[in-house]
Each structure stands twice: as C-alpha cells, then as structure tokens.
Design a protein around this motif. Structure first.
Motif, PDB file in Angstrom:
ATOM      1  N   UNK A   1       1.027  -1.186   0.248  1.00 22.04           N
ATOM      2  CA  UNK A   1       0.007   0.241   0.072  1.00 22.04           C
ATOM      3  C   UNK A   1       1.014   1.012  -0.290  1.00 22.04           C
ATOM      4  N   UNK A   2       2.079   0.954   0.820  1.00 25.42           N
ATOM      5  CA  UNK A   2       2.749   2.702   0.783  1.00 25.42           C
ATOM      6  C   UNK A   2       3.542   2.335  -1.106  1.00 25.42           C
ATOM      7  N   UNK A   3       3.778   1.629  -0.799  1.00 30.09           N
ATOM      8  CA  UNK A   3       4.646   1.088  -2.575  1.00 30.09           C
ATOM      9  C   UNK A   3       3.896   2.566  -3.841  1.00 30.09           C
ATOM     10  N   UNK A   4       2.500   1.350  -3.528  1.00 31.23           N
ATOM     11  CA  UNK A   4       1.092   2.073  -4.081  1.00 31.23           C
ATOM     12  C   UNK A   4       1.203   4.046  -4.310  1.00 31.23           C
ATOM     13  N   UNK A   5       1.011   3.885  -3.375  1.00 33.12           N
ATOM     14  CA  UNK A   5       1.058   5.642  -2.131  1.00 33.12           C
ATOM     15  C   UNK A   5       1.933   6.231  -2.544  1.00 33.12           C
TER      16      UNK A   5
END
Length: 365
Positions: free
Chosen positions: A219-223
């Motif tokens: 989720x952080x990578x996509x953010x």
C-alpha cells in the motif's frame, strides 16, 4: 514549477539504460541516509547497549520509532520508480536499473553473513535459502523473515513491488488527474486500517501482517506511485520542506504513543507521504533544502549498503550491558564507523562496478 521531463526515444538493443530524467532529486537521496540512520539507531536501542546508563529515555524518544524508516523506503521506491519512468520506455528499464543497484549488494552481504553464521553454527538452511532468493517476508515465521541478514526482509518486499510495478503503474495511470488526490487519501486510510484488520490475529502473526507482509506494505509503494504522479501533474499543494519535516518529526515521536501495532506503520504514513513530495518539490523549484548538500548526498548514496551491513556489524556488541554511558557512546560510534566503512567499500567495489557492468550498452544482435 518545472514540468515533467519530456519522453525520451525508446532505446535500441545497442543502447545503454537511458539516464534519469533531467530533473534529479538529490534531497531524496540525502533523506535516505536519515531513514537508514534511524533504523541503525533503533537496532542500537533495541540491543540494550544503553541499559542502565540513564540515557534510555533519550534513546527511546530519538530512536524508539526508528523502524518506521523502512516505510520511508517503501514510499520512496514507488515515488522514484514512477519519477524515472517515461512514456515509450518499457518499465523493465527502470526495474533493471534498480536490480543492478540492489541485487549485487544483497548477494555479497548475504554470502558474508551466512558464512559467518554457518561458521558459528547458528544458521537455518531454510532461512538462508528463503533470504537468498528474497522470499523470506512471505513466510510468517520470525526466525525466517528475520533470518541471516535481518534487514534484507525489506528487500523481499521490494522485490515483490518491483515485479508488480508495471501493472500497478498502468492502473494508476488510468486514474483521472482530478481523482489522484482522492486515491492518495484512500491509500493512506488503508494503511491506517491495516492494524484494525490484524487485531483478531495472534500476536506474532499480527506483527508480521502489519509490518512485514509484502501485500500490506505494498500500500505504501502504491502510495509512492500516486505521489509521484501528483507532483509530475503539478497537483501537489504548496507545502514547504521545513513544514513537512516538522510534521514528519512530530508524527515520528507521536507514533510511539499509539496503541498496539498502530505505531509500526500507520502512525507515520501521512507525514512521510507529505515529506517525500515536499523534498522533491524543493529540488524542482530550487528552494532551500538541507538534504541537498554534498555530505548528505554522499551519505545517501551509501545508505543502501549501510542499511544492509549495519546489523551484521552490530552483532559484535551483542550482550553488552551495564558498561556505563561513556563506554556505550564509544561503542556506538565505533559501530557507526564500523558500518559506514564496509558500506563505502561495498558501494565502491560492488554496487558501482555492478551497475556499470549490468547497465552497459549491449552489442547489436
């Protein structure tokens, strides 16, 4: 604000990997070392070296949440890969550049640590194999995902992110510009909700699900991907770097007071998501940045190697307690220098030569 770099021609098989876009982001390189240093401090504090010295409270404030620095790296990976991606150039170009930086260092450090542990008789073959192939974060057993070279668990997540980058970027590119901010808020909210979903799990599994599991950390990578798109589209609000830095520092300290597993990732995702674009904007606009000077950038270039080797170096001080404050400080400085020197050697003798070798022009077929 400077517009996004113009697309470059598709490279032929005889060309080298094309350079990064004209607008480089040195402040993000400088910030990398800060994140790595916080992880170093966290492991130093967790090792108990300062127990009984009277300085435990200070270390708790400064380094108690240092493990959240890994979240910075995950956000930054998505941001940098997207920033360097250009229309007409296959995503594998960016991935090849990242692989050339990450994999040689990982292999060298893994071999060295595995050999040392095998000589001491304290290594698991399963943990070693999983770590070698960067699969350890998928296995919810602490002796495996933290096995051999402990910091490499995050590379296991990064490897999964890199493999999924092309379809993830394609999905984000389909989101209308006006909805990118909404998507960023949804992703931040999703990170905050992960500890809620993990509440019914047993303690060990809860920790793995929140902090280690590649799917939840993605989720952080996509953010990071979305944040890069916002900056390149000129949609990032006017938030100065010092303001974002103050918010990040406040969030870092405050996250240590959150209940349960909320302090591992959820407590810092929003301030870190503000800090990275603010640092990028400072470089794009030429605004003042303390992370753009030569020393910060140099240390930032060493940060990946430093991150990989620091805990292996720290093992020489395991079990040292009650040594007194001056001795503890001296040992800490020695561990820092003892991590920076091999990191520099790894950077100069492995990372840079490997990049030149793996990214050199290919002969025409």
């Amino acid at each position: 604000m400077t517009n996004a770099p113009a697309p470059a021609p598709v490279p032929s098989s005889a060309q080298a990997i094309p350079p990064l876009p004209p607008v480089l982001l040195p402040s993000l390189t400088g910030l990398r070392f800060l994140a790595a240093f916080l992880v170093f401090g966290f492991h130093l504090h967790a090792g108990g070296l300062f127990t009984g010295t009277g300085a435990e409270g200070v270390l708790e404030v400064v380094f108690g949440q240092g493990a959240t620095g890994v979240g910075f790296f995950f956000l930054l990976s998505g941001f940098v890969l997207t920033w360097s991606a250009r229309e007409g150039v296959p995503a594998r170009v960016s991935l090849r550049r990242r692989a050339a930086k990450v994999l040689p260092n990982h292999l060298v450090v893994w071999v060295a640590v595995f050999a040392g542990l095998a000589w001491l008789g304290g290594v698991s073959v399963l943990a070693g194999v999983a770590g070698l192939f960067l699969l350890q974060a998928w296995i919810p057993v602490q002796s495996i995902y933290f096995g051999v070279n402990t910091p490499a668990w995050s590379l296991s997540c990064e490897a999964a992110f890199y493999a999924a980058f092309s379809p993830l970027l394609a999905l984000v590119d389909r989101v209308p510009r006006r909805r990118l901010r909404v998507l960023a808020v949804v992703l931040m909210g999703s990170v905050v909700l992960v500890p809620v979903l993990a509440l019914p799990l047993p303690a060990g599994l809860e920790y793995w699900f929140v902090y280690v599991f590649p799917v939840t950390r993605a989720l952080e990578f996509v953010l990071g991907i979305v944040l890069a798109r916002l900056v390149r589209a000129g949609l990032w609000p006017r938030l100065r770097l010092w303001q974002a830095g103050a918010l990040a520092a406040a969030g870092y300290v405050a996250s240590g007071h959150l209940p349960g597993t909320f302090g591992y990732v959820a407590g810092t995702v929003v301030p870190l998501a503000l800090l990275i674009p603010a640092a990028a904007m400072a470089d794009i606009t030429g605004a003042r940045s303390p992370w753009r000077n030569r020393v910060a950038v140099f240390l930032g270039e060493l940060s990946f190697a430093f991150y990989l080797v620091h805990q292996a170096v720290m093992r020489v001080a395991e079990g040292r307690h009650g040594v007194g404050l001056p001795t503890a400080i001296g040992i800490s400085v020695a561990l820092l220098v003892g991590s920076l020197v091999p990191a520099w050697l790894l950077h100069r003798l492995v990372e840079r030569p490997a990049q030149r070798l793996l990214l050199r022009p290919r002969a025409p077929a």
